[in-house]
Design a protein around this motif. Structure first.
Motif, PDB file in Angstrom:
ATOM      1  N   TRP A  48      -2.282   0.220 -10.771  1.00 43.06           N
ATOM      2  CA  TRP A  48      -2.839   0.961  -9.633  1.00 43.06           C
ATOM      3  C   TRP A  48      -2.456   0.305  -8.310  1.00 43.06           C
ATOM      4  CZ3 TRP A  48      -4.740   4.802  -7.080  1.00 43.06           C
ATOM      5  CH2 TRP A  48      -5.653   4.622  -6.044  1.00 43.06           C
ATOM      6  N   ILE A  49      -2.619  -1.017  -8.211  1.00 37.32           N
ATOM      7  CA  ILE A  49      -2.285  -1.665  -6.935  1.00 37.32           C
ATOM      8  C   ILE A  49      -0.774  -1.837  -6.787  1.00 37.32           C
ATOM      9  CG2 ILE A  49      -4.508  -2.818  -6.732  1.00 37.32           C
ATOM     10  CD1 ILE A  49      -3.272  -5.377  -7.711  1.00 37.32           C
ATOM     11  N   ALA A  50      -0.043  -1.872  -7.911  1.00 35.46           N
ATOM     12  CA  ALA A  50       1.415  -1.960  -7.825  1.00 35.46           C
ATOM     13  C   ALA A  50       2.013  -0.686  -7.227  1.00 35.46           C
ATOM     14  CB  ALA A  50       2.011  -2.216  -9.211  1.00 35.46           C
ATOM     15  N   VAL A  51       1.406   0.465  -7.511  1.00 30.61           N
ATOM     16  CA  VAL A  51       1.878   1.711  -6.906  1.00 30.61           C
ATOM     17  C   VAL A  51       1.795   1.618  -5.389  1.00 30.61           C
ATOM     18  CG1 VAL A  51       1.365   4.157  -6.622  1.00 30.61           C
ATOM     19  CG2 VAL A  51       1.321   3.149  -8.894  1.00 30.61           C
ATOM     20  N   GLY A  52       0.659   1.127  -4.876  1.00 38.81           N
ATOM     21  CA  GLY A  52       0.511   0.974  -3.438  1.00 38.81           C
ATOM     22  C   GLY A  52       1.509   0.001  -2.849  1.00 38.81           C
ATOM     23  N   PHE A  53       1.746  -1.097  -3.551  1.00 36.15           N
ATOM     24  CA  PHE A  53       2.686  -2.110  -3.070  1.00 36.15           C
ATOM     25  C   PHE A  53       4.093  -1.534  -2.946  1.00 36.15           C
ATOM     26  CE2 PHE A  53       5.966  -5.202  -4.272  1.00 36.15           C
ATOM     27  CZ  PHE A  53       5.809  -6.137  -3.258  1.00 36.15           C
ATOM     28  N   TRP A  54       4.579  -0.908  -3.997  1.00 38.97           N
ATOM     29  CA  TRP A  54       5.956  -0.419  -3.970  1.00 38.97           C
ATOM     30  C   TRP A  54       6.108   0.792  -3.046  1.00 38.97           C
ATOM     31  CZ3 TRP A  54       9.622  -3.460  -5.118  1.00 38.97           C
ATOM     32  CH2 TRP A  54       9.462  -4.436  -6.101  1.00 38.97           C
ATOM     33  N   THR A  55       5.042   1.551  -2.866  1.00 38.47           N
ATOM     34  CA  THR A  55       5.094   2.639  -1.888  1.00 38.47           C
ATOM     35  C   THR A  55       5.295   2.081  -0.483  1.00 38.47           C
ATOM     36  OG1 THR A  55       3.646   4.042  -3.240  1.00 38.47           O
ATOM     37  CG2 THR A  55       3.803   4.565  -0.901  1.00 38.47           C
ATOM     38  N   ALA A  56       4.571   0.994  -0.163  1.00 37.58           N
ATOM     39  CA  ALA A  56       4.738   0.359   1.146  1.00 37.58           C
ATOM     40  C   ALA A  56       6.134  -0.231   1.300  1.00 37.58           C
ATOM     41  CB  ALA A  56       3.675  -0.724   1.339  1.00 37.58           C
ATOM     42  N   VAL A  57       6.671  -0.824   0.245  1.00 31.87           N
ATOM     43  CA  VAL A  57       8.019  -1.395   0.302  1.00 31.87           C
ATOM     44  C   VAL A  57       9.052  -0.291   0.551  1.00 31.87           C
ATOM     45  CG1 VAL A  57       9.809  -2.562  -1.037  1.00 31.87           C
ATOM     46  CG2 VAL A  57       7.459  -3.405  -1.102  1.00 31.87           C
ATOM     47  N   VAL A  58       8.894   0.830  -0.149  1.00 37.97           N
ATOM     48  CA  VAL A  58       9.802   1.966   0.065  1.00 37.97           C
ATOM     49  C   VAL A  58       9.724   2.427   1.517  1.00 37.97           C
ATOM     50  CG1 VAL A  58      10.206   4.394  -0.499  1.00 37.97           C
ATOM     51  CG2 VAL A  58       9.789   2.747  -2.327  1.00 37.97           C
ATOM     52  N   GLY A  59       8.517   2.530   2.045  1.00 36.58           N
ATOM     53  CA  GLY A  59       8.354   2.935   3.437  1.00 36.58           C
ATOM     54  C   GLY A  59       8.987   1.958   4.405  1.00 36.58           C
ATOM     55  N   PHE A  60       8.839   0.658   4.127  1.00 35.41           N
ATOM     56  CA  PHE A  60       9.422  -0.372   4.988  1.00 35.41           C
ATOM     57  C   PHE A  60      10.948  -0.279   4.999  1.00 35.41           C
ATOM     58  CE2 PHE A  60      11.224  -4.651   5.455  1.00 35.41           C
ATOM     59  CZ  PHE A  60      10.694  -5.003   6.696  1.00 35.41           C
ATOM     60  N   VAL A  61      11.537  -0.117   3.821  1.00 36.23           N
ATOM     61  CA  VAL A  61      13.000  -0.038   3.723  1.00 36.23           C
ATOM     62  C   VAL A  61      13.529   1.213   4.420  1.00 36.23           C
ATOM     63  CG1 VAL A  61      14.925   0.207   2.113  1.00 36.23           C
ATOM     64  CG2 VAL A  61      13.083  -1.414   1.612  1.00 36.23           C
ATOM     65  N   LEU A  62      12.872   2.355   4.204  1.00 35.60           N
ATOM     66  CA  LEU A  62      13.339   3.592   4.830  1.00 35.60           C
ATOM     67  C   LEU A  62      13.231   3.528   6.349  1.00 35.60           C
ATOM     68  CD1 LEU A  62      11.951   6.363   2.440  1.00 35.60           C
ATOM     69  CD2 LEU A  62      14.334   5.705   2.787  1.00 35.60           C
ATOM     70  N   ARG A  63      12.152   2.960   6.849  1.00 38.33           N
ATOM     71  CA  ARG A  63      12.021   2.835   8.310  1.00 38.33           C
ATOM     72  C   ARG A  63      13.059   1.867   8.867  1.00 38.33           C
ATOM     73  NH1 ARG A  63       7.761   4.410  11.202  1.00 38.33           N
ATOM     74  NH2 ARG A  63       7.653   2.447  12.382  1.00 38.33           N
ATOM     75  N   LEU A  64      13.388   0.861   8.082  1.00 36.01           N
ATOM     76  CA  LEU A  64      14.420  -0.087   8.497  1.00 36.01           C
ATOM     77  C   LEU A  64      15.782   0.603   8.590  1.00 36.01           C
ATOM     78  CD1 LEU A  64      14.196  -3.129   9.139  1.00 36.01           C
ATOM     79  CD2 LEU A  64      15.068  -3.590   6.839  1.00 36.01           C
ATOM     80  N   MET A  65      15.964   1.628   7.754  1.00 33.04           N
ATOM     81  CA  MET A  65      17.239   2.366   7.730  1.00 33.04           C
ATOM     82  C   MET A  65      17.247   3.544   8.699  1.00 33.04           C
ATOM     83  SD  MET A  65      17.654   2.370   3.570  1.00 33.04           S
ATOM     84  CE  MET A  65      19.046   3.500   3.597  1.00 33.04           C
ATOM     85  N   GLY A  66      16.194   3.673   9.491  1.00 36.48           N
ATOM     86  CA  GLY A  66      16.148   4.756  10.476  1.00 36.48           C
ATOM     87  C   GLY A  66      15.414   5.992  10.026  1.00 36.48           C
ATOM     88  N   GLY A  67      14.691   5.919   8.910  1.00 34.04           N
ATOM     89  CA  GLY A  67      13.927   7.060   8.427  1.00 34.04           C
ATOM     90  C   GLY A  67      14.555   7.709   7.215  1.00 34.04           C
ATOM     91  N   ASP A  68      13.815   8.621   6.632  1.00 35.39           N
ATOM     92  CA  ASP A  68      14.267   9.329   5.437  1.00 35.39           C
ATOM     93  C   ASP A  68      15.149  10.505   5.842  1.00 35.39           C
ATOM     94  OD1 ASP A  68      14.654  10.479   3.009  1.00 35.39           O
ATOM     95  OD2 ASP A  68      12.541  10.935   2.616  1.00 35.39           O
ATOM     96  N   LYS A  69      16.428  10.442   5.495  1.00 33.52           N
ATOM     97  CA  LYS A  69      17.368  11.501   5.901  1.00 33.52           C
ATOM     98  C   LYS A  69      17.085  12.823   5.198  1.00 33.52           C
ATOM     99  CE  LYS A  69      20.953  10.269   2.528  1.00 33.52           C
ATOM    100  NZ  LYS A  69      22.371   9.859   2.352  1.00 33.52           N
ATOM    101  N   HIS A  70      16.243  12.789   4.146  1.00 30.81           N
ATOM    102  CA  HIS A  70      15.919  14.019   3.427  1.00 30.81           C
ATOM    103  C   HIS A  70      14.632  14.665   3.916  1.00 30.81           C
ATOM    104  CE1 HIS A  70      19.133  13.445   0.481  1.00 30.81           C
ATOM    105  NE2 HIS A  70      18.770  12.181   0.396  1.00 30.81           N
ATOM    106  N   SER A  71      13.980  14.096   4.933  1.00 26.86           N
ATOM    107  CA  SER A  71      12.747  14.694   5.437  1.00 26.86           C
ATOM    108  C   SER A  71      13.052  15.997   6.175  1.00 26.86           C
ATOM    109  CB  SER A  71      12.047  13.720   6.394  1.00 26.86           C
ATOM    110  OG  SER A  71      12.782  13.574   7.595  1.00 26.86           O
TER     111      SER A  71
END
Length: 692
Positions: A64-87
């Protein structure tokens, strides 16, 4: 649907499958490794029933807490790359969206016993935003009241008239109060759609505490016009206007951390996002056709109207082939936090029951896609995780007691043979597992600091150093609040499964928590935490130290609740430059406008709203226009009797339902007005006229 739609549909679904598979691999892989560590940390390596129970509970909670952790990591990486190009936003240029014409859209505000002046002043600010943008002709506003207290709904009607006059909004700003408020908020919106839904292509749903800028609302309509397959488009609201320490902690955490979590959630869910019930735009026709909510046909909590309707509506519109998107890039969408811990827990009590109802739909709902089923599971775990954690602590206590008080079992149940099972301890593995668990909980918070610095947002939080200190303040109080919420949510889940009835009330927005209330409500936690700590001390000093992070917050729950509710403490923290958010240092025109509207005092009256409807000519005429003109003979006899009683003794002798009946009947209200104005000066009505 445009020609590009099938290709875009195929692309985002493929990307979503890849992302979800990667997330599942990371979560379950990490959980498997952590569970393996725990298995070999335990003395009998899962050889006893208690250890098996511990292992199962640990795996559920860790995942349960691992889902939250990796969701935040995904968000951090995408923001670092300038956002999600598929949004959705990244599919179109600003010019493309600006050149997209608007269509008729309803903005609906369901209310139930909310502070009238405060709520309507926020709606006034939203109206003013669209007017300043030059787009007001495309929008109509509807206030949908479920209020039952006549003092409140009479004030709502008077304030609505006032707003129409101030804004010149007659024919554009409407008010309706349901006679029978079935099925909570979802029933209120459904009533609106049955009556007026076919007039509109889109509907923007607000909450009583919602604020959305005109630019965001317009952009949402333009995106919906560009994406005909999207049924619901959800923004990510930021929490604002926190005054108490508790509210300031909530709004700081939301504003800082949600950038990562919302980006990560949106990237994983894509067109199968959840719907949070407000600050969103809905395509009216498919919503009316596919999102009607039948009552659950189960038993206990799984029977009757669906309380938490939003996730279900998202799943149903997804089942019909439409998409649901969360678009964090829209921004300028706001809501407010409950001001105290007690108010948050009161709200969670309702939400826990509503989310548990989703278990029935999760198991028996037909043709609901896996992503929406996972959204149901996520919402259920938000509350079920608490009793699981409580059970884990209970089993840990049992295991510690067995090791301390009972002789070592060399042949535990299920282990037979010539060779004994020797208990083993691996303290270095236990330390590694504890550190990995802490990393899952706290690393996302520090990633959010790095993200704010990289994107130049740290200044809005008071600068990098104040931001860093604020995060530590938030962590300390998060640690204090976690066991309190755990115990409360465990109680809510058990009460929900026992189908304990709940009352639905408006949200408190101003009152602080008193010591008496705090001591009474937090007494179970104090007793449980104190008893557990004493037992742990008697059992083993090491176990006592291990119990402190849970026991101490429970013991201190009452003073924590009181401290967090204090506005002066929250304002002192703000003056120190901590727990700041960008909207406080550089407020948007929308927020300034709403604050100015709410700061204006409401019109002072020396008599109540019912007396105003009877006596004050302008108010009386407004209420007559809204009252029912027809009356049945049997009902007329009762109303005439109520009029006689009200004239003789005043409204104190009538209950709220009877007062509501008088106000809603045109003949009775007119008769009250006539007889009240000729009443003797020493009577109740004569004295009320004198006060005017």
């Amino acid at each position: 649907m445009n020609d590009r739609a099938p290709q875009k549909l195929w692309r985002w679904r493929t990307v979503a499958r890849i992302r979800r598979s990667l997330l599942a691999l990371l979560v379950f892989g990490q959980t498997a490794i952590a569970s393996y560590y725990l298995l070999w940390i335990m003395p009998y390596h899962g050889g006893t029933a208690v250890e098996i129970g511990l292992l199962v509970l640990f795996a559920l909670l860790y995942a349960w807490i691992a889902v939250g952790f990796w969701t935040a990591v995904v968000g951090f990486v995408l923001r670092l790359m300038g956002g999600d190009k598929h949004s959705l936003l990244n599919r179109y240029s600003s010019d493309d969206l600006e050149n997209t014409p608007l269509v008729k859209t309803a903005i609906v505000l369901p209310v139930y016993h909310e502070p009238v002046h405060w709520t309507f002043s926020g709606l006034k600010a939203v109206y003013h935003e669209l007017e300043c943008n030059g787009q007001i002709e495309h929008f109509e506003f509807f206030i949908l009241s479920d209020s039952r207290n006549p003092e409140i709904w009479l004030e709502e009607q008077a304030k609505w008239h006032q707003l129409c006059d101030e804004l010149g909004a007659h024919g554009r700003l409407f008010y309706r109060r349901r006679g029978v408020n079935l099925n909570y908020k979802s029933g209120n919106v459904a009533d609106f759609l049955r009556r007026w839904g076919r007039r509109f292509k889109y509907m923007v749903v607000l909450d009583a505490d919602s604020l959305m800028s005109g630019r965001t609302i317009v952009r949402m309509v333009q995106l919906m016009e560009r994406e005909p397959q999207v049924g619901i488009l959800q923004t990510n609201p930021s929490i604002i206007n926190g005054q108490s320490l508790f509210a300031r902690l909530q709004q700081f955490g939301n504003r800082l951390y949600s950038s990562l979590f919302a980006t990560g959630i949106a990237a994983v869910q894509m067109g199968h996002a959840a719907f949070w019930g407000h600050n969103a735009i809905l395509r009216v026709e498919p919503f009316m056709q596919h999102c009607g909510l039948r009552k659950l046909r189960g038993f206990g909590v799984f029977e009757g109207p669906i309380m938490s309707h939003d996730f279900v509506e998202a799943a149903y519109i997804g089942r019909a082939g439409y998409e649901v998107w969360l678009e964090p890039g829209l921004g300028e969408s706001f809501e407010e936090s409950p001001p105290t811990l007690a108010d948050e827990l009161s709200r969670d009590n309702r939400w826990a029951k509503g989310n548990l109802q989703h278990l029935w739909i999760l198991c028996f709902g037909r043709r609901i896609c896996l992503a929406h089923r996972m959204a149901f599971l996520n919402g259920i775990m938000a509350y079920v995780a608490s009793p699981l954690w409580l059970a884990f602590l209970a089993l840990t206590t049992v295991a510690a007691a067995e090791l301390t008080l009972s002789p070592i079992e060399y042949f535990p149940a299920g282990h037979e043979g010539l060779f004994p099972l020797w208990p083993e301890w691996r303290p270095e593995w236990a330390l590694t597992l504890a550190l990995s668990t802490l990393a899952l909980l706290f690393v996302p918070k520090f990633l959010a600091i790095i993200d704010a610095i990289i994107h130049g947002l740290a200044k809005g939080f008071g600068g990098p150093w104040r931001l860093f200190l604020s995060v530590w303040v938030e962590i300390v109080f998060s640690v204090l609040l976690a066991p309190i919420r755990m115990l409360a949510h465990s109680r809510f889940v058990i009460a929900s499964l026992l189908n304990v009835s709940l009352s639905w009330a408006g949200q408190n927005r101003t009152e602080e928590t008193g010591w008496r209330e705090a001591l009474i409500t937090q007494a179970p936690g104090l007793i449980m935490g104190g008893s557990w700590a004493v037992f742990a001390w008697w059992l083993d000093v090491s176990f006592f130290i291990w119990s402190l992070p849970v026991a101490v917050p429970l013991i201190l729950a009452a003073p924590t609740s009181v401290l967090l509710s204090r506005v002066r403490v929250g304002q002192a923290i703000r003056r120190a430059g901590l727990l700041l958010i960008p909207e406080e240092l550089a407020p948007l025109p929308l927020l300034k406008n709403a604050a100015e509207n709410r700061a204006q005092p409401a019109s002072p009256w020396s008599i109540g709203r019912f007396e105003q409807a009877v006596l004050v000519p302008l108010v009386h005429q407004q209420q007559l226009a809204l009252a029912r003109p027809d009356r049945h003979s049997r009902r007329a006899v009762r109303l005439n009797s109520l009029v006689d009683q009200c004239i003789r003794t005043g409204p104190a002798a009538l209950n709220k339902k009877q007062i509501s009946e008088l106000c809603q009947d045109r003949v009775a209200l007119a008769e009250l007005h006539r007889r009240a104005w000729i009443a003797p000066t020493e009577s109740y009505w004569g004295q009320a006229i004198a006060r005017l």
